[in-house]
Each structure stands twice: as structure tokens, then as C-alpha cells.
Design a protein around this motif. Sequence first.
Motif, mmCIF file in Angstrom:
data_model
loop_
_atom_site.group_PDB
_atom_site.id
_atom_site.type_symbol
_atom_site.label_atom_id
_atom_site.label_comp_id
_atom_site.label_asym_id
_atom_site.label_seq_id
_atom_site.Cartn_x
_atom_site.Cartn_y
_atom_site.Cartn_z
ATOM 1 N N PRO A 44 0.524 -0.845 -0.248
ATOM 2 C CA PRO A 44 -0.036 -0.073 0.271
ATOM 3 C C PRO A 44 1.212 1.266 0.251
ATOM 4 O O PRO A 44 1.473 1.177 0.734
ATOM 5 N N ASP A 45 0.484 2.188 -0.708
ATOM 6 C CA ASP A 45 0.929 3.298 -0.759
ATOM 7 C C ASP A 45 0.507 4.323 0.459
ATOM 8 O O ASP A 45 -0.224 3.874 1.630
ATOM 9 N N PHE A 46 2.087 4.928 0.717
ATOM 10 C CA PHE A 46 1.674 5.631 2.270
ATOM 11 C C PHE A 46 2.755 6.935 2.182
ATOM 12 O O PHE A 46 3.517 7.152 1.143
ATOM 13 N N GLU A 47 2.517 8.144 2.410
ATOM 14 C CA GLU A 47 3.233 9.239 2.261
ATOM 15 C C GLU A 47 2.752 10.266 4.569
ATOM 16 O O GLU A 47 2.513 9.605 5.301
ATOM 17 N N GLN A 57 7.461 9.337 0.311
ATOM 18 C CA GLN A 57 6.296 8.449 -0.241
ATOM 19 C C GLN A 57 6.566 7.518 -1.021
ATOM 20 O O GLN A 57 7.482 6.811 -1.787
ATOM 21 N N VAL A 132 0.234 3.893 9.378
ATOM 22 C CA VAL A 132 1.090 3.720 7.882
ATOM 23 C C VAL A 132 0.775 1.992 8.805
ATOM 24 O O VAL A 132 0.740 1.516 7.872
ATOM 25 N N ALA A 135 -2.268 0.051 8.397
ATOM 26 C CA ALA A 135 -2.779 -0.665 7.555
ATOM 27 C C ALA A 135 -1.812 -1.717 6.891
ATOM 28 O O ALA A 135 -2.072 -2.304 6.613
#
Lengths: 175, 537
Positions: A44-47, A57, A132, A135
Motif C-alpha cells: 500500500p502506498d503511504f506518505e 512517499q 501506516v 494499514a
Amino acid sequence: MKKKQRLVFRSILLVIIAVAVGYTLYSNVFNDKSGSVQKGDQAPDFELTDLQGNKVQLSDYKGKGVFLNFWGTWCKPCQREMPYMQKEYRNYKKQGVEILAVNVGESRVSVKNFADRFHLSFPIPLDGSREVTKAYGIGPIPTTFLVDKNGKVIEKTSESLSNETIKSFMEKIKP
Amino acid sequence: MKTIKCECGHSNPFGTEICESCGKPLTNENSRELINMRYEGSAVRSQTYNKTIVDKIWNFFSSVKVGIWIIIVILIAAAIGTIFPQEMYIPPNVDPTTYYKEEYGTPGQIFYLLGFHNLYGSWWFLLLLAALGISLIIVSIDRGFPLYRALKYQRVTRHESFMKRQRLFAVSDTGISMDRVKRVLAKKHYRIKEDNGNILAEKNRFSRWGPYVNHAGLIIFLIGAMLRFFPGMYTDQTLWIREGETVAVPGTKTEDGQYYLKNHKFIMELYGKKDKEYSAALDKTGNPVPKNYQSNVTLYHAGPSDVVGAKPELKKERDARIKVNEPLSFNDFSLYQVDFKLNEFHRMNLKLENKKTGKSYGEIKVNLFNPKSTYDLGNGYKVEMVEYFPNFKLDENDQPTTENSVPDNPAFVFKMFTPETTKGETAFIGIRKNVEAADNKYKMSFSGIETKNVSALTVKKDNTLPIIIIGGIIFMLGVVQGLYWNHRRIWIQQRNGQLWIAAHTNKNWFGLKREMQNISEESGLVMPIDQSDEKSA
């Protein structure tokens, strides 16, 4: 004719039940880590912001291999693997492997002191709200994900890693 | 498919014991024993074909004996699962592999090794429930449809041996008024069918469907329970949220976005002097009695985002007060107040002081979740935070370290700068622990602490409840239908100048006999004899 109908009816009914039960079992038992990221999943993408205040990112690292590590300053096994990570980071950065060491829920001051003490130069994104971490479904730390150049998780481990293991991991995700 | 042709001309399915039409016993024809009337002697389907693997599976589950064994095994397993706590109820920070052994000894270890610690979600328990469901469906299909068929095709005039071998049976001379008999039967709510002067009086046939209605309800119930595992149907998660914090509500993420919650304040009220009506009871306990647990919150919604951690754009939905049993409900979800933690350290205040004069040069407020690295007090006075240990302890080498990231026992290493001491002086400050160089001119002194409360909420969503409720209602209807009514039949036939009477009920023979007594008194019909009494006598 009637007998054939009966067989068809029985087969259909049994198949329907088998599918329903199979799905239930699959989603409950064999997939009970639902919501957590597993080997084979798309990461999963995170920032997040790192220690220096830069935005980090995950999707910006597409095309590179990412050694994604979740850790805390108070966790001894995390502490043990940090010097090895730093060493291999120097060797593999030029070859297109990046380390992202996401700190789980600690203050900037604690993390900065830790990073200074161990002379860490890779980006350390701070996950203050643990969003995050949640997630990714992180249980114990350290947990390390190997993300390949296409953003796919090819390995997940919750062990404290030796220098050799980290080196072999770097080789694995080298683009 | 083979069929059995009865002498009355009716073709019965293979395996039938009593002709569906005339009632002639097709097995043990010459016996004088009472006929087994269960399922009207219809062919239980499964027992007749055993060809393919599908038939074999089907036949296995078709057995009532197998079904009862499944129920017994489920009951025993479920009971064993309650001996020690399930995994979700043991303390969250212990290792289950060792916990059960340490806490409960060898039985605990066996309990754990056999998987009983997570019984109700374990694959084999689910398989048992599934087997019960399959058994219910197949048993019902195999018996329900033939029974329906047999009752539908039953003829008024029954075979001689069918009559003779009923439990209630009598022969008498003719000569009573059939009209009167019919009137009496009608008064007792029997439905009467006639054929050649013979009578079939029947009532409450629907009570025979009770078990099948009941099974249907149970199957709907099981389907509802199964749906919990399907995405979007069921959520039960815990959310710890500090005062002032805004967090994503777990389990509420959809394609439309995600819900967020801000906790403004957690309130715990106790019963006090104002509650006069309870004063006697309160005096008796002596301890404070809580009156209310409440979280004042605001619910937000944010649009969909593919990036975790990015600051979402929150749209306010509404303010709410969550109390025990008064959840905040939105969009199928409910947030319940379940737990709390009072007075968690949040901010620590410290003063920079001259050791000799005690004069203060300003106060710093250290946010224990996110302390600053430098606190500038102006006029050349400055405090730097060199080290921060939220939950201070000494490790095995006597080095200062932290247990975890929760600030339960905060400790700091400060460097203090003043115009007098431009190189800085170092001091270690913890709760009741101050270590500093003896020649330090300045010190940090503790001047106060601010705390915050933490609320625990559970996020619940259960879209399966309506299905489970409907299943439960149908289940109960089936029970009532089968229990409070009995299917009764009375056959009256003219044979060779005699009047033959037989009667049958699916349960409550005492009730039937009493009714027959009544009928015979009112109509002059002879009272049939209970042939099972005769035999035992």
C-alpha cells in the motif's frame, strides 16, 4: 431421466454448499491476517514525513527496490539490525535499493537521538499516528518488507536480521 | 428407476414401506405387528440409490443418526471451549503459547495445543457447523418431500391390513348414523373426505411440516452467521483515542472514503451528594460508584485516498456524546463506549532555575508525545533536549533506555544554556531521579504535569442481524407448529357389513384417545382399542 435430474440437483446443491463453506473458511481461518500486508500483495502506498522534515512517499520509489522496515528505538532486536542496515545501505544505494525505516509512533527527538547515535543516513519516516503501521497490519517489530521495483511485496519477516540476510535481501530486490 | 406397484394400482417409489395410496403394507405383509407410521412409510430417498460419489455423500448426511452425532460433537467441543478463556480474552500482551501452560498447567497446554483457545473461529469447528447445516438440508429434503407426497396421495379407503395394524383400531356392527358421526367430527374441526361411504377425517396436517420449518429457520440462522465472514457484513474492532486526538475509525474504510473521529473529552462521573435518593446505598458501599462514562466526539468523513498517512481533508459530519449503551451510530456503524484510561501523562512542565538563588528563568512545557529538541526561553536562556526516554528504565548494562513509547515514566537529558554558562550544563531529570554534575550552576526543576484521558470505543457493524433474527423467528414458528398441534386422522370403513375404525396421531396418543372417547359418546361410534396396550398386557 428422473434419476439424472436427481443427480444434477444433488450435485448442484452440494457444490453451492461447498463453495459457501470454502469461502467462509478461507476468509476466516486461512486468511485471518486480513487487512495485513502479506507476501505477494501490492505494497500500500503511504506518505509520511521523515526525520529531516522531507515528504516520503512509497510510490516515488517505483523502479527501485525498497527495503521497508518498521521499528522502534526501544526495541532491542531493531537496534541490533540497524548497523547492518546502514552498512548495506551504503553498498546498495548506488545499485538502486532504498531503505525506508518507518518509526512506529515515537517522537522526533527520540528518533533523532537514536539516528545520530547509530549514524543512520537512510530516510526514517515518522508514523506518529501509526496509521501506516495499522494499514500494514504490523504485529511485532521489527518487521521488514521487501518491495520490488514494481511495488510488490516479495518477502515479509519479523525477525531481527543478520548482516548476511540483509545482504541477500538487497540482492533479491536489486532492480 | 424401479417402482413398486401396489394391488390398488398405485405406483410407489422404490423403498416405500406402506402404499402411498391405499396404505397396504408393502414389507412384512403378513405380519400382525403395528405398522411403523413414521414418515408415512414413504421411501426415505437416500436409502435407495448408492451409485455415484455424490449419492454417497448425500446418503451419509441423510442419516438422522449422523446428524445427531454431529450435534453431540458440536456440543462437546463448544463446552470444552468454555473451560479456559478464549484467546481474545487473555491479556493482550502475553504470549498464548506459554500463557495457557503457566496459568492452567498441563490441561491448559493440551487445551492450547488442540486449538481450543480459538475454538469458535477454528477451521474444524466451522466445518462441524457446516456439516450440521448440510445434514439439516439433506435430511429435510430426503424426508420432507416424500412425506408431503405420501400425505397428498393418501386415499380415503385404506387397505385392510393398514386398518388392522393401526394402534387404535376397532370393529363394530353397522347401524349408526353416519351423518351424525360426520357432524360430530366436523364439530371437532376434522376435515372429512368420503369415498364409497368410507370416511377419512383429518386435522392439523400442517403440524407435520413443523420440523421442516424449524430446519429452514436454523439454516437461515447458519447462513446469517456465515455471512459475518463476508466483506462488509460485520465489524467489531477496538479504538483507543486520547483527548484531542483525531484518528481514522478502523473498519470504516470504503470506496467512498473513510470516517475519522476526534475525541474532545472523556468524562467519568460518580454518584455524589446530589443523588439523594441513593445516599443510603452509597453509604453502604463506601466506595465511589460511577454514574456515567462519556466521550464527547466529532465525527468526520474524508474522501477516498490511495495513500496512507497523507493528511486527509476532513469534512465534519456531526458532534456526538457517546455514553455506555448510547452509541454514536452512522451508516451501519455504531461506536460504543467500552473502556478508558484516566490521567495519562501528556505534558510535563519544568523550570530553569539558578541553583543558588532559586531564581527562575522561565518554564518549558514538554509535550511527552512530541517534545521539541530546543526550548528557547529568551535573553540567552535556552534548554536543549539531548535524550528522551518516555518510559524510562535501565537496561542490563545499566544504560538508560525506554521500555516502550508510552510516556508512563518520562525521563530527559537536558542541556541548559544561560549567558553565564554558554557551553551548557547537562542534567538528567526523571520522576524522583535527578542526576547532575556537582558544579552545575543551573538546574531544571519540576513544576507541574498535565494529563489527558483516553477513551476506548468499539466499532460495531452487523448487517447479518436481520437475517439471524428472521432465522430465529422461523425456527420458533416451526417449533410451535410441530409442538402445539398434532396431526390426527380417523378412518371409518364399511367392510363386509361391519364398521371398521382406525385412528392415528403423530404424537400425544392420550389426547387422541380422549378425543375418540368424546366422539364415540356423542355419535355412538365404538371406541377403538389401543392395540399397543393389549400387546404389553
